[in-house]
Design an enzyme around this catalytic site. Structure first.
Site, short mmCIF file in Angstrom:
data_model
loop_
_atom_site.label_atom_id
_atom_site.label_comp_id
_atom_site.label_asym_id
_atom_site.label_seq_id
_atom_site.Cartn_x
_atom_site.Cartn_y
_atom_site.Cartn_z
N GLU A 193 0.94 -1.09 0.18
CA GLU A 193 0.03 0.24 -0.12
C GLU A 193 0.64 1.12 0.12
O GLU A 193 1.96 1.38 0.82
CB GLU A 193 -0.71 0.00 1.10
CG GLU A 193 -1.69 1.25 1.47
CD GLU A 193 -2.59 1.36 2.73
OE1 GLU A 193 -2.94 0.15 3.14
OE2 GLU A 193 -2.87 2.30 2.98
N GLU A 195 -2.32 11.43 3.20
CA GLU A 195 -3.32 11.36 4.24
C GLU A 195 -3.41 12.64 5.37
O GLU A 195 -2.45 13.20 5.37
CB GLU A 195 -3.12 10.18 4.99
CG GLU A 195 -3.39 8.90 4.58
CD GLU A 195 -3.24 7.61 5.39
OE1 GLU A 195 -4.30 7.00 5.99
OE2 GLU A 195 -2.21 7.21 5.66
#
Length: 301
Positions: free
Chosen positions: A181, A186
């Protein structure tokens, strides 16, 4: 079957998580583990004192995929899939949102931008509703487009509300975290002036993921370019051309570097959960705006 994807599990605050990932990134040059004997304080200081590295579109790379969000009223379903697969049982990380399918109230194209809106509403009439008090949208390119290596640039303006958790990230095919990932961006609403990037693999995932973040005072008021350059030897993450995290292929095999295989892109706005934290209902609706998504690659020989 509707795709179902895991998400980072962590009970740490973002500040604590960044201290851990700074240890891994600065101490072992992307080995996926933290440097023995190092402290969080020294890691953060070392990162802050290092000269800023720049990142831009590499020479010779060509545009291979994009969405300018300038046609139609809803996201283009030839490019994006609505991920709703875990609504009934609830999403990972104790997140509190219900992800809608095609619905302008949660995702629409407006003035040449994708606008994802999280709302304080219980969509209890839906057959897959799992009791969530909020609605939002999660879009992915799985089955539409995926890439191995490339330069990714996403221009976006983030929502700011306590409990918001917008993300731009990629996933590989297979079990998590073995398939890898890459979190391009974020952000959590309770720390509105900081963004971060993290890599998750078998050797380092969840709260032990490898990455770092940077202060971005206007993350919620201005558009910024969130960038990733992924090559066979490393992945670099940047905001507006300034690198804040690098993960290198240490030659230790797939457990440390599963990134020689295709990954697909995800854009979502989660609410609450282990990382999003406590939610302030007074902040809704929350709007996450994306101006464009562009993917470039080096032409094959």
């Amino acid at each position: 079957m509707t795709p179902r994807f895991p998400r980072r599990w962590t009970s740490l605050s973002m500040t604590s998580a960044l201290m851990i990932t700074s240890l891994a990134g600065c101490g072992t040059a992307g080995s996926g583990g933290s440097a023995p004997g190092a402290t969080a304080t020294s890691a953060v200081s070392a990162s802050a004192s290092a000269p800023a590295e720049s990142l831009s579109l590499p020479e010779g790379y060509q545009l291979v995929w994009s969405d300018e969000f300038d046609r139609g009223a809803l996201p283009d379903e030839s490019k994006w899939v609505y991920d709703t697969g875990m609504n009934k049982q609830g999403w990972h990380n104790r997140e509190q949102q219900y992800y809608s399918g095609p619905r302008a109230e949660n995702a629409e194209l407006r003035d040449g931008r994708l606008v994802i809106t999280a709302r304080k509403e219980a969509r209890s009439a839906e057959p897959d509703w799992g009791g969530q008090p909020y609605s939002s949208t999660r879009l992915l390119t799985k089955g539409r487009a995926e890439w191995t290596y490339g330069y990714f640039e996403i221009r976006a303006k983030l929502p700011c509300g306590k409990g918001s958790w917008p993300a731009i990230w990629t996933l590989g095919h297979g079990e998590w975290p073995a398939a890898g990932e890459l979190d391009i961006m974020e952000h959590i609403g309770r720390e509105p002036t900081r963004v971060f990037s993290t890599v998750h693999t078998t050797t380092g995932h969840g709260s032990q993921g490898v990455g770092d973040g940077r202060e971005l005072l206007t993350a919620c008021s201005d558009f910024h370019n969130y960038q990733m350059l992924w090559t066979p030897t490393e992945v670099r993450f940047a905001v507006d051309g300034r690198v804040h995290a690098t993960y290198r292929n240490a030659g230790q095999g797939r457990s440390q570097w599963p990134f020689d295989a295709p990954q697909f892109l995800i854009i979502n706005l989660a609410i609450g959960g282990n990382l999003g934290g406590e939610v302030d209902d007074a902040s809704f609706p929350l709007r996450y705006e994306v101006d464009y998504v562009r993917v470039y690659q080096r032409p094959s020989k």
